[in-house]
Design a protein around this motif. Structure first.
Motif, PDB file in Angstrom:
ATOM      1  N   LYS A 143       0.795  -1.228   0.000  1.00 35.56           N
ATOM      2  CA  LYS A 143       0.000   0.000   0.000  1.00 35.56           C
ATOM      3  C   LYS A 143       0.831   1.284   0.000  1.00 35.56           C
ATOM      4  N   PRO A 144       1.870   1.420   0.833  1.00 34.02           N
ATOM      5  CA  PRO A 144       2.546   2.723   0.850  1.00 34.02           C
ATOM      6  C   PRO A 144       3.736   2.852  -0.094  1.00 34.02           C
ATOM      7  N   LYS A 145       3.988   1.852  -0.938  1.00 33.66           N
ATOM      8  CA  LYS A 145       5.221   1.862  -1.726  1.00 33.66           C
ATOM      9  C   LYS A 145       4.928   1.817  -3.224  1.00 33.66           C
ATOM     10  N   ASP A 146       5.948   2.204  -4.013  1.00 34.56           N
ATOM     11  CA  ASP A 146       5.851   2.089  -5.455  1.00 34.56           C
ATOM     12  C   ASP A 146       6.313   0.697  -5.873  1.00 34.56           C
ATOM     13  N   TRP A 147       6.183   0.414  -7.167  1.00 37.91           N
ATOM     14  CA  TRP A 147       6.509  -0.919  -7.677  1.00 37.91           C
ATOM     15  C   TRP A 147       7.988  -1.244  -7.451  1.00 37.91           C
ATOM     16  N   ILE A 148       8.235  -2.493  -7.071  1.00 41.50           N
ATOM     17  CA  ILE A 148       9.602  -3.016  -6.963  1.00 41.50           C
ATOM     18  C   ILE A 148       9.808  -3.938  -8.155  1.00 41.50           C
ATOM     19  N   CYS A 149      10.730  -3.567  -9.047  1.00 43.06           N
ATOM     20  CA  CYS A 149      10.924  -4.275 -10.322  1.00 43.06           C
ATOM     21  C   CYS A 149      12.368  -4.775 -10.401  1.00 43.06           C
ATOM     22  N   ASP A 150      12.588  -6.044 -10.118  1.00 42.05           N
ATOM     23  CA  ASP A 150      13.935  -6.599 -10.204  1.00 42.05           C
ATOM     24  C   ASP A 150      13.965  -7.895 -11.014  1.00 42.05           C
ATOM     25  N   HIS A 151      12.919  -8.121 -11.825  1.00 46.44           N
ATOM     26  CA  HIS A 151      12.864  -9.321 -12.662  1.00 46.44           C
ATOM     27  C   HIS A 151      13.608  -9.071 -13.968  1.00 46.44           C
ATOM     28  N   PRO A 152      14.139 -10.116 -14.613  1.00 46.96           N
ATOM     29  CA  PRO A 152      14.842  -9.930 -15.899  1.00 46.96           C
ATOM     30  C   PRO A 152      13.998  -9.290 -16.991  1.00 46.96           C
ATOM     31  N   TRP A 153      12.681  -9.311 -16.866  1.00 40.70           N
ATOM     32  CA  TRP A 153      11.866  -8.638 -17.877  1.00 40.70           C
ATOM     33  C   TRP A 153      12.159  -7.136 -17.934  1.00 40.70           C
ATOM     34  N   PHE A 154      12.726  -6.623 -16.869  1.00 42.41           N
ATOM     35  CA  PHE A 154      13.050  -5.194 -16.828  1.00 42.41           C
ATOM     36  C   PHE A 154      14.530  -4.939 -17.131  1.00 42.41           C
ATOM     37  N   SER A 155      15.228  -5.954 -17.681  1.00 43.75           N
ATOM     38  CA  SER A 155      16.648  -5.816 -17.994  1.00 43.75           C
ATOM     39  C   SER A 155      16.846  -4.888 -19.190  1.00 43.75           C
ATOM     40  N   ASP A 156      17.984  -4.258 -19.219  1.00 39.83           N
ATOM     41  CA  ASP A 156      18.351  -3.378 -20.332  1.00 39.83           C
ATOM     42  C   ASP A 156      18.851  -4.240 -21.482  1.00 39.83           C
ATOM     43  N   PRO A 157      18.174  -4.234 -22.644  1.00 35.01           N
ATOM     44  CA  PRO A 157      18.608  -5.106 -23.747  1.00 35.01           C
ATOM     45  C   PRO A 157      19.961  -4.715 -24.331  1.00 35.01           C
ATOM     46  N   SER A 158      20.433  -3.518 -24.038  1.00 34.51           N
ATOM     47  CA  SER A 158      21.739  -3.114 -24.569  1.00 34.51           C
ATOM     48  C   SER A 158      22.884  -3.783 -23.837  1.00 34.51           C
ATOM     49  N   LYS A 159      22.593  -4.327 -22.649  1.00 35.33           N
ATOM     50  CA  LYS A 159      23.650  -5.008 -21.894  1.00 35.33           C
ATOM     51  C   LYS A 159      23.772  -6.451 -22.356  1.00 35.33           C
ATOM     52  N   SER A 160      24.960  -6.976 -22.251  1.00 35.25           N
ATOM     53  CA  SER A 160      25.222  -8.340 -22.734  1.00 35.25           C
ATOM     54  C   SER A 160      25.085  -9.377 -21.640  1.00 35.25           C
ATOM     55  N   ASP A 161      24.832  -8.934 -20.410  1.00 36.29           N
ATOM     56  CA  ASP A 161      24.784  -9.879 -19.290  1.00 36.29           C
ATOM     57  C   ASP A 161      23.358 -10.277 -18.940  1.00 36.29           C
ATOM     58  N   LEU A 162      22.531 -10.529 -19.965  1.00 30.96           N
ATOM     59  CA  LEU A 162      21.173 -10.986 -19.710  1.00 30.96           C
ATOM     60  C   LEU A 162      21.212 -12.373 -19.090  1.00 30.96           C
TER      61      LEU A 162
END
Length: 884
Positions: free
Chosen positions: A784-803
């Motif tokens: 309730k009092p917090k914003d989304w916590i997003c640490d799943h690989p779906w939120f990975s930066d595609p420009s990085k090679s360490d997927l």
């Protein structure tokens, strides 16, 4: 200055996806509630242990500490005359009625002050075992307050008088769905769990004379002396509270004085004016004569079901507005010294419902029963009441959920005291281990828990009925239910074509079976009817994967409903799903008129008219000819409306298969589909898991985006359904299926008492498959009092090679030569042997596959292309005869 985050809005697909409406949440008013209370003796030490495990757990005593108030558990049987929200607007929607059976423990609520001294706060109760016979009450109770409710049936059994005129009278019988033998691969079935019997009236005209007649003066005096001496002993036990008898000994004199002072203030509510305050109730204030109900509200994590994603202690005041009538049960038996009133309670001791063991109930004796031992109890001074009750909004005492990973590893997980403003995290006592996980509380054993996976379903029968829909409505639905709540994460979803797919699944049919790796309790899955939408999943401008979103799901199993709603977040609804008797039995030549499936569920027949919720037919699937009995005017109307929609859709799909760009995209999509059908690639389902806050049901106390994956391990049969199939959906505003999905109807049937919308399935098919369902993944979450916590690989930066290289890898985020789909050269593998795959070898780079999915406009084109390769499949337009 930190930006204040507004509480998340609770997303309910059945009510607020298409239009706003009044809330059906608390407070509630219950009129003419009749209750029958049977106090049952319990072992105090067992009760203390259970309350410690169930409520106190690892909660710091500075917040709350609970103890059983007396060595008794109250078996309560309640009949709610009408249950309605307190607001007039919500009352107009309708009302529900139910029977409820609870095992209730009276509690003392204490807390520790700054000096470590225990201070009495107030009296309370907890009901760890609750049985109800209303589907709407089940979901509301579990998800708003945390009541551990289980569906049950109340049955009137035939009297035993026909067998023996001196047999006891059967007063009450409760059945619930359970496994006669857990972990034995058996099916869930309704079995008798609880019975209440009343002794036959004594007879003076019996031969030979019964020397133990309870009305005999000598027998009555002996029984009365024995019974009342037992009551005096219980009273002395309670007054002395000796530790050797299972009581806690660290109560202070001040605490005891506060206890009795609070009790006295509560009892003054029974006195006439002007000796007591008025019990006038407002929407924000319960009556003065009330008691706090304590519940443990918790939900399992989707990815780790043995852990909880959210836990909270919730209090809610149950107040008496009016005492209509009350009295003792079996008063005539009390006159002869029998404190039980002549009643006998029989509890069948199934391992899935450990009521006797958990609460330490003291039984008179045990008998052999049908499938389980039966514990026999005699209550103490049973009574009944007829009251008007007010049930207020819940208030969270304390709660906890997972913080971000770095915070969790640094300082652990603390309980948040929400009784102070602003809420404060409370550190555990010195020497207490700091929690790094939130274990799901299993103090009630398997009684009310959802079932955790991974699951394996063998010989599942899956029927798929594609229905033409409006893309604009689908976009609106996705916006309201997914994209708007997830706006700050950058994740969003787009519809994949103009079709919704009605999927009917029989998990455990004639030859089917199932298995759970984590909790193989038995065969519980039953049948499922779901409306699914294929969607493209994006993070920003990057295509991540494909998935199915199912806003409307109906399940035949109550345990399956609880599992869907509380583990994955699927908003499933309990329904009766039946396959009606086949017309072939009465008319062998009438195969074209077969009725396949009927779905009955609880609905409000008419909103805003104050009608009671009832079970009605909602969905029917059949092969009946709806045109034969219509007038020529109605046929012409179908031809100009549905016929035109059908022809336009057929032309649109034909154009996609011939356009140069789209033609290549279709072929690439077929290659990806072959991975799902033959290479065991995952098929994703997306759910927004969220639960209403106890105090404000318009807000969510916890939300998470969950991805469930399934693999088709073996396709044993796949065939197109060549009959003309119609899907009939009865119009009830509480189930806005057509409105939300924008389904394009063929005909509106106004006969039979309700408006019934008729839809034609386009190229339906069925499969017999083995399904592997993996543990779900939590993509992001918030409380309730917090914003989304997003640490799943779906939120990975595609420009990085360490997927990541794990199974959580985003499907389309990456580059290089990775192969994602192929046609087979020669014989296809066994798993896909029912598909005649074209003899053409094709390899597909990830970048090409990604681009094809981004630009392809209609997934139904791919479905129909694959159906053409099925046994007996051929290209056809499926145009109805009257439209040709």
């Amino acid at each position: 200055m930190a930006q204040e985050i507004s509480p998340p809005t609770y997303i309910n697909p059945m009510r607020c996806l298409t239009s706003d409406g009044p809330s059906l949440g608390p407070p509630f008013i219950f009129r003419n509630v009749t209750a029958r209370a049977f106090p049952i003796k319990a072992n105090m030490a067992h009760l203390e242990y259970f309350i410690d495990q169930y409520l106190n757990n690892d909660i710091p005593p500075q917040i709350a500490h609970f103890r059983p108030a007396m060595p008794y558990v109250y078996l309560m049987i309640l009949n709610y005359g009408s249950m309605v929200p307190a607001t007039v607007q919500a009352q107009n929607i309708g009302w529900v009625g139910q029977h409820e059976v609870t095992f209730t423990v009276p509690l003392e609520w204490w807390y520790k002050d700054e000096k470590g001294k225990l201070i009495f706060k107030e009296w309370a109760t907890v009901s760890p075992f609750i049985f109800v016979d209303d589907d709407l009450s089940l979901a509301t109770g579990r998800e708003v307050y945390g009541w551990p409710k289980v569906l049950a049936k109340i049955h009137a059994q035939p009297t035993l008088w026909t067998q023996d005129p001196r047999s006891p009278s059967r007063m009450f019988s409760l059945q619930t769905s359970l496994f006669p033998k857990t972990y034995a691969g058996s099916r869930s079935e309704y079995r008798v769990l609880l019975q209440i019997l009343r002794d036959p009236p004594p007879s003076w005209a019996q031969f030979p004379i019964d020397p133990y007649n309870p009305w005999s003066p000598l027998a009555a005096m002996s029984n009365a002396a024995q019974a009342w001496l037992g009551l005096i002993g219980d009273t002395l036990d309670l007054a002395t509270a000796l530790p050797i008898r299972g009581y806690r000994s660290n109560r202070s004199l001040d605490g005891l004085l506060k206890m009795y002072q609070k009790l006295g203030l509560n009892l003054t509510g029974l006195l006439p004016m002007p000796f007591c305050q008025s019990t006038t109730t407002s929407l924000d204030r319960s009556p003065d004569l009330s008691i706090q109900q304590i519940t443990l509200k918790q939900f399992p994590r989707a990815d780790k079901p043995y852990e909880a994603c959210y836990q909270a202690l919730v209090k809610s005041a149950l107040g008496m507005e009016r005492l209509n009538r009350s009295g003792l049960l079996g008063a005539e038996n009390l006159l002869r010294g029998d404190p039980s009133g002549g009643f006998t309670i029989r509890i069948h001791r199934y391992t899935a419902q450990p009521i006797v063991e958990s609460l330490g109930l003291k039984m008179e004796r045990e008998e052999e029963g049908d499938g389980a031992p039966v514990a026999i109890f005699k209550p103490t001074l049973p009574f009944w009441t007829d009251v008007d009750l007010y049930y207020g909004k819940g208030n969270v005492i304390c709660s906890r959920t997972y913080p971000p990973k770095d915070e969790r590893e640094k300082s652990g997980i603390w309980w948040v005291n929400e009784q102070v403003k602003p809420p404060q995290s409370i550190q555990p006592n010195k020497g207490t281990p700091v929690a790094t996980t939130i274990l799901y509380n299993t103090a009630r054993a398997a009684a009310t828990q959802p079932v955790s996976g991974p699951f394996r379903f063998q010989n599942a029968n899956v029927q798929v009925y594609p229905l033409l829909a409006d893309e604009g409505r689908i976009s609106k639905l996705l916006h309201n239910s997914l994209n708007e709540p997830l706006k700050s994460t950058g994740l969003h979803f787009k519809g994949f074509g103009a079709y919704a797919y009605l999927m009917v699944t029989g998990y455990v049919e004639e030859n089917g079976t199932m298995y759970s790796e984590a909790n193989n309790i038995g065969l519980w899955a039953g049948r499922e009817v779901a409306f699914s939408l294929p969607v493209k999943c994006y993070h920003g401008d990057n295509l991540i994967s494909l998935a199915l979103f199912t806003p409307f799901v109906y399940r035949s199993s109550g345990r399956a409903v609880v599992t869907d709603r509380e583990v994955t977040g699927c908003q499933a609804i309990k329904a009766t799903i039946e396959s009606p008797p086949d017309t072939w039995l009465t008319d062998p030549g009438g195969c074209e008129g077969r009725r396949m499936i009927r779905v009955d569920t609880q609905v409000f027949p008419a909103l805003y008219l104050g009608q009671r919720a009832e079970e009605h037919t909602l969905i029917e699937i059949d092969a009946r000819d709806i045109v034969a009995d219509l007038s020529s005017a109605d046929r012409d109307s179908i031809d100009t409306s549905w016929g035109e929609e059908f022809r336009e859709d057929r032309q649109r799909k034909a154009q996609l298969q011939t356009e140069e760009g789209q033609k290549n995209d279709v072929k690439n999509a077929e290659a990806l589909a072959m991975e799902i059908l033959s290479d065991h690639s995952s098929l994703n389902w997306i759910f927004l898991k969220n639960f209403p806050d106890a105090e404000n049901s318009e807000q969510a106390c916890y939300q998470a985006l969950v991805k469930k994956t399934r693999n088709l391990k073996c396709i044993k049969e796949i065939q197109e359904i060549r009959q003309l199939i119609h899907v009939n959906i009865h119009q009830y505003q509480g189930h806005p299926i057509q409105e939300a999905l924008g389904l394009k109807k063929k005909y509106l049937n106004l006969g039979g008492g309700t408006a019934k919308q008729v839809f034609e399935a386009i190229r339906p098919f069925w499969m017999k498959v083995d399904i592997e369902e993996n543990l779900s993944e939590v993509l992001c979450w918030r409380n309730k009092p917090k914003d989304w916590i997003c640490d799943h690989p779906w939120f990975s930066d595609p420009s990085k090679s360490d997927l990541p290289d794990s199974s959580e890898k985003p499907y389309f985020l990456g580059s290089g030569k990775e192969l994602v789909g192929r046609y087979y050269d020669g014989e296809p593998p066994y798993e896909c042997s029912r598909l005649k795959v074209k003899t053409k070898k094709k390899e597909l780079e990830l970048s090409d596959a990604k681009q094809s999915i981004k630009t392809l406009k209609e997934v139904q084109v791919v479905v129909e292309s694959l159906l053409n390769e099925c046994p007996g499949g051929q290209e056809h337009d499926n145009e109805p005869p009257h439209c040709k």
